[in-house]
Design an enzyme around this catalytic site. Structure first.
Site, PDB file in Angstrom:
ATOM      1  N   ARG A  49       0.842  -1.208   0.000  1.00 27.19           N
ATOM      2  CA  ARG A  49       0.000   0.000   0.000  1.00 27.19           C
ATOM      3  C   ARG A  49       0.878   1.258   0.000  1.00 27.19           C
ATOM      4  NH1 ARG A  49      -1.630   2.133   4.652  1.00 27.19           N
ATOM      5  NH2 ARG A  49      -2.163   0.191   5.689  1.00 27.19           N
ATOM      6  N   TYR A 101     -16.877  15.172 -16.562  1.00 26.62           N
ATOM      7  CA  TYR A 101     -17.306  13.786 -16.457  1.00 26.62           C
ATOM      8  C   TYR A 101     -18.372  13.669 -15.356  1.00 26.62           C
ATOM      9  CZ  TYR A 101     -17.048   8.852 -15.365  1.00 26.62           C
ATOM     10  OH  TYR A 101     -17.360   7.546 -15.109  1.00 26.62           O
ATOM     11  N   ASP A 174      -8.099  17.643 -16.016  1.00 22.24           N
ATOM     12  CA  ASP A 174      -8.364  16.251 -16.332  1.00 22.24           C
ATOM     13  C   ASP A 174      -8.070  16.082 -17.822  1.00 22.24           C
ATOM     14  OD1 ASP A 174      -9.529  13.840 -17.118  1.00 22.24           O
ATOM     15  OD2 ASP A 174     -11.108  13.957 -15.606  1.00 22.24           O
ATOM     16  N   LYS A 199      -8.874   4.717 -19.721  1.00 28.44           N
ATOM     17  CA  LYS A 199      -9.137   5.084 -21.115  1.00 28.44           C
ATOM     18  C   LYS A 199      -7.869   4.887 -21.960  1.00 28.44           C
ATOM     19  CE  LYS A 199     -12.929   6.243 -19.031  1.00 28.44           C
ATOM     20  NZ  LYS A 199     -13.257   7.558 -18.508  1.00 28.44           N
TER      21      LYS A 199
HETATM   22  C1  LIG Z   1     -13.799   7.938 -17.175  1.00 33.50           C
HETATM   23  C2  LIG Z   1     -13.428   9.281 -16.720  1.00 33.50           C
HETATM   24  C3  LIG Z   1     -13.145   9.546 -15.386  1.00 33.50           C
HETATM   25  C4  LIG Z   1     -13.299   8.488 -14.304  1.00 33.50           C
HETATM   26  O1  LIG Z   1     -12.331   7.508 -14.398  1.00 33.50           O
HETATM   27  P1  LIG Z   1     -12.563   5.983 -13.908  1.00 33.50           P
HETATM   28  O2  LIG Z   1     -11.297   5.333 -14.306  1.00 33.50           O
HETATM   29  O3  LIG Z   1     -13.786   5.475 -14.602  1.00 33.50           O
HETATM   30  O4  LIG Z   1     -12.760   6.051 -12.431  1.00 33.50           O
HETATM   31  C5  LIG Z   1     -12.736  10.817 -15.049  1.00 33.50           C
HETATM   32  N1  LIG Z   1     -12.628  11.801 -15.975  1.00 33.50           N
HETATM   33  C6  LIG Z   1     -12.903  11.582 -17.258  1.00 33.50           C
HETATM   34  C7  LIG Z   1     -12.761  12.695 -18.248  1.00 33.50           C
HETATM   35  C8  LIG Z   1     -13.318  10.326 -17.686  1.00 33.50           C
HETATM   36  O5  LIG Z   1     -13.620  10.124 -18.961  1.00 33.50           O
END
Ligand SMILES: *Cc1c(COP(=O)(O)O)cnc(C)c1O
Length: 399
Positions: A49, A101, A174, A199
């Site tokens: 951890r 998101y 982000d 992603k």
């Molecule tokens: C999918 C997504 C998230 C969240 O990520 P997870 O891996 O699903 O927790 C945050 N920001 C954006 C722009 C996303 O497309």
């Protein structure tokens, strides 16, 4: 010698620091604990951890990709975002863009707001609106996406980072939509860069992960503390999978983007041909709003296309007629897919925000994969034709 390009540097970087066998691929240290010489002596690692050699290599790679001094890997994008929000104290404000998101909105409204953090939103693609919101709310943290998911709104990162610095706010970007291959917000003045590594970074739709990258040593030590204290770090096996995914990140994103560019142009051109599509949104199209700003800070248009048909039934019909675009949330994978954000990825957006700036119900978000370009275009050409035919049949019956 000239500085190596990130894709070259990543392949030639040290993949197993300290390993006497000098492997060519980072070993998976699937272990929870590490033995200590004695109760009062511990080595570099004691508990996974707190730190794990596989994750450590991954965090180095993540930092390099964003030209950052420090990188951190989390169990999901949301875990990464949640950790950043922990930097705020009761009474602090987070000012978010109005297109984010859905899960980010949910976290801000349903968790942070209940813990005494103030939340506010403004459209970051409209500088005057955003600046007056910033002056009004005096946020400690500003949170944006550019291009935003799903509406692909563009925010001027140089302008916003200057504004944040002058007003003492941290800027978090982000960067999931484009990946570090196409945009590096820290180089444009942002303080924190976040990815849902589920992603593009992972790219194979086989894991959830998230990352945060920063330059500031102070931010890094706070994040390191939180990651250990809350236990939100990415597990060794997922770290290993993500490292494997990163090896082809540049190749994948380039092919996906090449496909997206061709398909977006085809779709834009076919608007008048079939009468099914009302608008096509893609940062690489000439008429795209924010084109100039986008290309002043990013090196490409990305892999996501937004299309509107004018009605939900028509969008559903088009989705049904496509063969190579399975309906699925998420994006950035090898396989193309399609999502209706209003009902799927962004359904978790809390009510007040949904009403304030609603995502059109007919909006289809296309994630473009690495398939053969002509196959994707053919699929759309057939689907558009079939959808147009059914439109004609319906209007004939109605008439
Ligand atoms: C999918 C997504 C998230 C969240 O990520 P997870 O891996 O699903 O927790 C945050 N920001 C954006 C722009 C996303 O497309």
């Amino acid at each position: 010698m000239k500085k190596l390009k990130p894709e070259t540097a990543a392949l030639h970087a040290e993949c197993a620091p300290g390993d006497p066998h000098r492997p060519s691929s980072t070993p998976l240290y699937q272990t929870a604990t590490f033995r200590q010489e004695s109760p009062d002596e511990s080595g570099e690692y004691d508990y996974s951890r707190s730190g794990n050699p596989t994750r450590a290599v991954l965090e180095t790679r993540l930092a390099e990709l964003e030209h950052a001094a420090h990188g951190f890997a989390f169990s999901s994008g949301m875990a990464a975002i949640s950790t950043v929000l922990r930097l705020l104290k009761q009474g602090d404000c987070v000012l978010g863009a109005s297109d984010l998101y859905g899960g980010t909105f949910r976290l801000f409204e349903k968790i942070c707001a209940h813990q005494g953090i103030r939340t506010a939103y403004a459209d970051a693609s409209r500088p005057e609106d955003f600046e007056s919101a910033l002056k009004k709310h005096r946020p400690r943290l500003v949170w944006i996406e550019t291009p935003s998911n799903p509406r692909l709104r563009i925010t001027d990162l140089r302008w916003l980072s200057g504004l944040c610095r002058r007003s003492g706010a941290l800027l978090a970007v982000d960067n999931t939509c484009l990946s570090p291959v196409l945009q590096n917000p820290l180089l444009l003045g942002a303080d924190l860069v976040i990815h849902s590594a589920t992603k593009h970074l992972g790219g194979h739709s086989d894991l959830t992960a998230g990352s945060v990258c920063v330059n500031s040593g102070d931010l890094a030590s706070e994040l390191r503390f939180l990651q250990n204290a809350e236990g939100s770090a990415l597990a060794p096996f997922d770290s290993w999978l993500l490292l494997r995914g990163l090896k082809t990140l540049h190749l994948r994103v380039r092919q996906q983007q090449k496909n997206a560019e061709k398909l977006a142009h085809y779709l834009n051109h076919s608007r008048t041909l079939f009468g099914v599509l009302k608008s096509v949104h893609y940062p690489g199209l000439d008429q795209f709003q924010g084109w100039e700003t986008h290309y002043s800070q990013a090196s490409g248009a990305g892999t996501l296309i937004g299309i509107e048909t004018g009605s939900l039934p028509l969008s559903l019909e088009l989705a049904r007629n496509l063969r190579l675009f399975p309906v699925s949330v998420s994006f950035g994978g090898l396989q193309s897919s399609l999502c209706l954000p209003n009902r799927m990825s962004h359904a978790s957006t809390p009510e007040p925000i949904r009403i304030q700036d609603p995502i059109p119900g007919d909006w289809l978000r296309l994630s473009i994969g690495i398939e053969d370009t002509d196959d994707l275009i053919d699929d759309f050409s057939h689907a558009l034709e079939r959808t147009a035919e059914s439109l004609i049949r319906k209007s004939a019956r109605a008439g």
